[in-house]
Design an enzyme around this catalytic site. Structure first.
Site, short mmCIF file in Angstrom:
data_model
loop_
_atom_site.label_atom_id
_atom_site.label_comp_id
_atom_site.label_asym_id
_atom_site.label_seq_id
_atom_site.Cartn_x
_atom_site.Cartn_y
_atom_site.Cartn_z
N LYS A 106 0.82 -1.23 0.00
CA LYS A 106 0.00 0.00 0.00
C LYS A 106 0.85 1.26 0.00
CE LYS A 106 0.03 -1.95 4.31
NZ LYS A 106 -0.40 -3.22 4.83
N GLU A 191 3.32 -3.96 15.87
CA GLU A 191 4.76 -3.97 15.59
C GLU A 191 5.51 -3.39 16.79
OE1 GLU A 191 6.15 -4.82 12.60
OE2 GLU A 191 4.26 -5.19 11.57
N LYS A 206 -3.93 3.38 2.57
CA LYS A 206 -5.05 2.66 1.96
C LYS A 206 -6.12 3.64 1.48
CE LYS A 206 -3.89 -1.14 4.98
NZ LYS A 206 -4.05 -1.68 6.33
#
Ligand code: NAP
Length: 431
Positions: A106, A191, A206
């Site tokens: 993306k 993460e 996105k």
């Protein structure tokens, strides 16, 4: 028709998922389409790493940019990631060498989508990226092949599973952001560096892609107004709940009189709206259009299986000969992006104030709102936090403009009755 030969660059979560799916379903594809696909070559950073899948029989490339140009592949499948560097260079090489490209990246498409689509057109090949937006949800195909028949007016999506998981858990367990984030990191849902996710950047990548598909404009990531979820507190979620709302991180695009508004920020959504019911790591995209009213697609926005399903779906489109412009129409027909002025944004607002426990403070605040002609729909006033002498006050306003809200907050601040920075969350309505 001969086999479609695939070169896969990147053998992490998604790459391994694609290898497994292609191997599992090869016979089925052959039966369905009379031809099949085969992986001929792969590339990743570390040769010989254990990946839980056999790579026997595939040529290995240390350099993905060389794989992209190999005469032994027809489709370059880019599953490395990143908007610059190796992924970008390899995709350019592949398109210039006349290879179709399928990617889940993306960031790359949000930043360089139009340039890459032009290259694909010039070389008469496909550039496909279904997996780049909302993982397993087939939103690109729905927008470019079905909803395209009529005019989209508004779209809104929950497009980051990490944020949705954090907000859902904060609500269910009454815990604060930092605490839930640490837990999500320990469980592998977030993460180690969560900035891209919780700061709203991943959602914005996105959104930039969907906005182009919705409004026929050039992809414009840099114009997106972005706020993350870092400042949302358990108290905000509790107060929103008491007022009939839930808080979601939304990516939104709509047409306004001054241009296109693209925004990523936490928003209050009515509990009765379908998007409010999208929980945990799930993603959803809601589209309003003239003929369809509202439709919503919900499902898994990430993970090995859902993402591989979208990547292989794109490869099958190529196998079946459905090669279309990346952004619905040829790039020369995309309109330049015109950015709407954010201070013109209109809607209701949630305002959380920390008011000093002083005579006249609440009256001054009400006066400021009245002066600005901002109606208050609901108000929650909590007990003074004893030691600090601060009264948490939460307001829900009727529809007003972003500029009015910013002005009134500045005036309240100057009055000297506020003990801390106010938190403002926009209310998003769905028809
Ligand atoms: N994970 C998801 O659920 C998901 C969902 C939607 C979209 N995506 C997108 O899919 C792409 C891949 O994501 P992922 O989660 O699979 O990432 P990942 O697990 O981190 O895997 C990345 C892969 O790229 C390889 N790689 C890194 N640098 C490289 C280099 N210089 N040359 C060649 N290979 C290199 C790595 O090699 P080594 O294994 O040898 O280190 C690894 O195999 C990204 O664009 C991501 O945004 C992911």
């Amino acid at each position: 028709m001969s086999d479609l030969r695939l070169g896969i660059a990147g053998l992490g979560t998604v790459g391994v998922g694609v290898v497994k799916l292609v191997n599992d379903r090869q016979m089925a594809y052959n039966q369905m389409f009379g031809t099949t696909m085969s992986i001929t070559a792969v590339s990743a950073r570390t040769k010989g790493a254990e990946r839980g899948v056999s790579l026997d029989g595939y040529a290995w490339f240390d350099d993905a940019r060389e794989l992209a140009k190999s005469p032994d592949i027809d489709v370059f499948v880019e599953l490395i990631g990143g908007d610059e560097g190796i992924a970008k260079e390899a995709v350019i090489n592949a398109l210039e060498a006349g290879k179709h490209v399928v990617t889940a990246n993306k960031a790359l498409i949000a930043k360089h989508g139009v340039m890459l689509a032009k290259l694909a057109e010039a070389n008469n090949v496909a550039l496909m990226f279904e997996a780049a937006v909302a993982g397993g949800i087939p939103i690109i195909r729905v927008m470019s092949q079905s909803v395209v028949a009529n005019e989209i007016t508004h779209l809104a999506g929950i497009m980051n599973g990490t944020c949705n998981y954090i907000l859902t858990t904060m609500e269910k367990e009454g815990r604060d952001f930092a605490d839930v984030l640490a837990d999500a990191q320990a469980k592998g849902y977030a993460e180690a560096d969560p900035t891209f996710d919780v700061g709203g950047i991943d959602t914005a990548h996105k959104l930039a892609i969907l906005t182009s598909l919705a409004f026929g404009t050039e992809v414009n990531f840099d114009s997106i107004y972005i706020e993350g979820i870092e400042k949302i507190t358990a108290a905000d979620i509790r107060n929103a709940d008491a007022m009939g709302y839930r808080i979601k991180l939304l990516g939104m695009a709509l047409k306004t009189e001054t241009g296109i508004e693209q925004r990523v920020h936490p928003a209050l959504v009515s509990k009765s709206s379908p998007i409010a019911a999208v929980d945990d790591v799930n993603n959803a995209v809601y589209i309003e259009s003239k003929m369809l009213d509202g439709i919503m697609l919900e499902g898994k926005g990430a993970g090995e299986g859902p993402t591989a399903s979208s990547v292989v779906g794109d490869i099958l489109q190529i196998l079946r000969g459905f090669i279309e412009p990346a952004f619905i129409m040829p790039t020369e027909k995309l309109k330049p992006y015109e950015k709407a002025r954010m201070n013109r944004h209109e809607g209701g607002y949630y305002i959380a104030l920390s008011v000093k426990d002083k005579v006249g403070a609440l009256a001054a605040i009400s006066e400021r709102m009245a002066e600005a002609s901002i109606s208050i729909d609901s108000l929650i006033q909590q007990k003074a936090e004893s030691d600090e002498g601060v009264i948490p006050v939460t307001l829900l306003t009727a529809e007003t403009s972003e500029r009015e809200i910013q002005d009134v907050l500045k005036k309240m601040d100057a009055d000297g009755f506020l003990a801390a920075e106010s938190r403002v969350i926009r209310i998003e309505k769905f028809s």
